[in-house]
Design an enzyme around this catalytic site. Sequence first.
Site, PDB file in Angstrom:
ATOM      1  CG  ASP A 108      25.703  42.398  28.231  1.00 45.65           C
ATOM      2  OD1 ASP A 108      26.254  41.530  28.943  1.00 45.65           O
ATOM      3  OD2 ASP A 108      25.566  42.267  27.009  1.00 45.65           O
ATOM      4  CG  ASP A 131      19.299  32.993  31.729  1.00 43.83           C
ATOM      5  OD1 ASP A 131      18.266  32.714  32.353  1.00 43.83           O
ATOM      6  OD2 ASP A 131      19.781  34.138  31.689  1.00 43.83           O
ATOM      7  CG  ASP A 167      18.909  23.721  37.582  1.00 44.99           C
ATOM      8  OD1 ASP A 167      19.442  24.684  36.999  1.00 44.99           O
ATOM      9  OD2 ASP A 167      17.706  23.423  37.434  1.00 44.99           O
TER      10      ASP A 167
HETATM   11  C1  LIG Z   1      18.474  31.670  35.458  1.00 42.35           C
HETATM   12  S1  LIG Z   1      18.640  33.241  36.178  1.00 42.35           S
HETATM   13  C2  LIG Z   1      19.427  32.905  37.733  1.00 42.35           C
HETATM   14  C3  LIG Z   1      19.249  34.025  38.703  1.00 42.35           C
HETATM   15  C4  LIG Z   1      19.859  33.800  40.091  1.00 42.35           C
HETATM   16  N1  LIG Z   1      21.312  33.727  40.034  1.00 42.35           N
HETATM   17  C5  LIG Z   1      19.300  32.570  40.748  1.00 42.35           C
HETATM   18  O1  LIG Z   1      20.038  31.583  40.886  1.00 42.35           O
HETATM   19  O2  LIG Z   1      18.115  32.594  41.125  1.00 42.35           O
HETATM   20  C6  LIG Z   1      19.973  33.973  35.262  1.00 42.35           C
HETATM   21  C7  LIG Z   1      20.004  35.481  35.410  1.00 42.35           C
HETATM   22  O3  LIG Z   1      21.149  35.976  34.736  1.00 42.35           O
HETATM   23  C8  LIG Z   1      20.815  37.216  34.147  1.00 42.35           C
HETATM   24  N2  LIG Z   1      21.746  37.440  33.034  1.00 42.35           N
HETATM   25  C9  LIG Z   1      21.975  36.628  31.978  1.00 42.35           C
HETATM   26  N3  LIG Z   1      22.905  37.134  31.164  1.00 42.35           N
HETATM   27  C10 LIG Z   1      23.279  38.317  31.726  1.00 42.35           C
HETATM   28  C11 LIG Z   1      24.197  39.324  31.339  1.00 42.35           C
HETATM   29  N4  LIG Z   1      24.920  39.206  30.219  1.00 42.35           N
HETATM   30  N5  LIG Z   1      24.322  40.396  32.127  1.00 42.35           N
HETATM   31  C12 LIG Z   1      23.601  40.522  33.271  1.00 42.35           C
HETATM   32  N6  LIG Z   1      22.707  39.594  33.696  1.00 42.35           N
HETATM   33  C13 LIG Z   1      22.554  38.512  32.924  1.00 42.35           C
HETATM   34  C14 LIG Z   1      19.371  37.052  33.698  1.00 42.35           C
HETATM   35  O4  LIG Z   1      18.702  38.279  33.562  1.00 42.35           O
HETATM   36  C15 LIG Z   1      18.789  36.196  34.819  1.00 42.35           C
HETATM   37  O5  LIG Z   1      18.183  36.978  35.822  1.00 42.35           O
END
Ligand SMILES: C[S@@+](CC[C@H](N)C(=O)[O-])C[C@H]1O[C@@H](n2cnc3c(N)ncnc32)[C@H](O)[C@@H]1O
Length: 224
Positions: A108, A131, A167
Amino acid sequence: MSEKKLIKSYMLRKGRMSDGQRLAYEKLKDVHCLSYEDKSIDFKKIFPDSGKHFLEIGFGMGDVTHAIAEKNPQNAYIGIEVHSPGVGKLLSEIDKKGLKNLKVIEHDAVEVITNMIADESLDGIHIFFPDPWQKTKHYKRRLIQPDFTRLIATKIKPGGYLYAVSDWEDYAQQILQVFSEEEMLENKFSDWAEPIEWRTETKFERKGLKKNHLIREVFFKRKE
Ligand SMILES: C[S@@+](CC[C@H](N)C(=O)[O-])C[C@H]1O[C@@H](n2cnc3c(N)ncnc32)[C@H](O)[C@@H]1O
């Protein structure tokens, strides 16, 4: 922060690790991953020859992560992600390209940044397509909120940058507003940033573009 830490900004998606990703994950995890620890990272020890130090939060499949590290061998990069298939994919790219300037932490990001990153130790932070948590009742799970922004701003050196892209229009507006309200930060642009030429397209960007979403770039500096 304690109550906030209970809110997770991600949902761990089960399974779907390809054979290649699993193989890379098992073989390379101990080589290219840093373990989560309750102790600050010593950048100079991990990357003895590096100039500047950058962090990417939520790299997904890591397509931009390895591209940027490859183009800038003089800099050091750490990518944080909780999604194991993405970690496996990035580890295999690091191995294939022989990158010595990129390490991965599978944990995390809030805990990593709180406990492993010293104040004013980073030259820049990248957050690409966080996200969006589309339903109003889930907005509290969005990563970029005032407390988190304050936390990451303290980790950036004066003059360093914070670069986010989304986006999802109302999340992009939220990011712009929250960064603008953080007194340690200043916008390098009057509002949205121009596309930054060294950032290549990410998987989630491609998804957004297919839905005709506008890509919003937000680029702030930590005040000197
Ligand atoms: C919508 S995806 C975007 C991934 C990448 N940056 C892209 O643009 O293709 C968001 C990513 O953030 C990661 N994520 C969200 N909260 C997180 C956290 N607290 N720690 C680590 N990763 C996190 C999720 O697992 C996910 O893979």
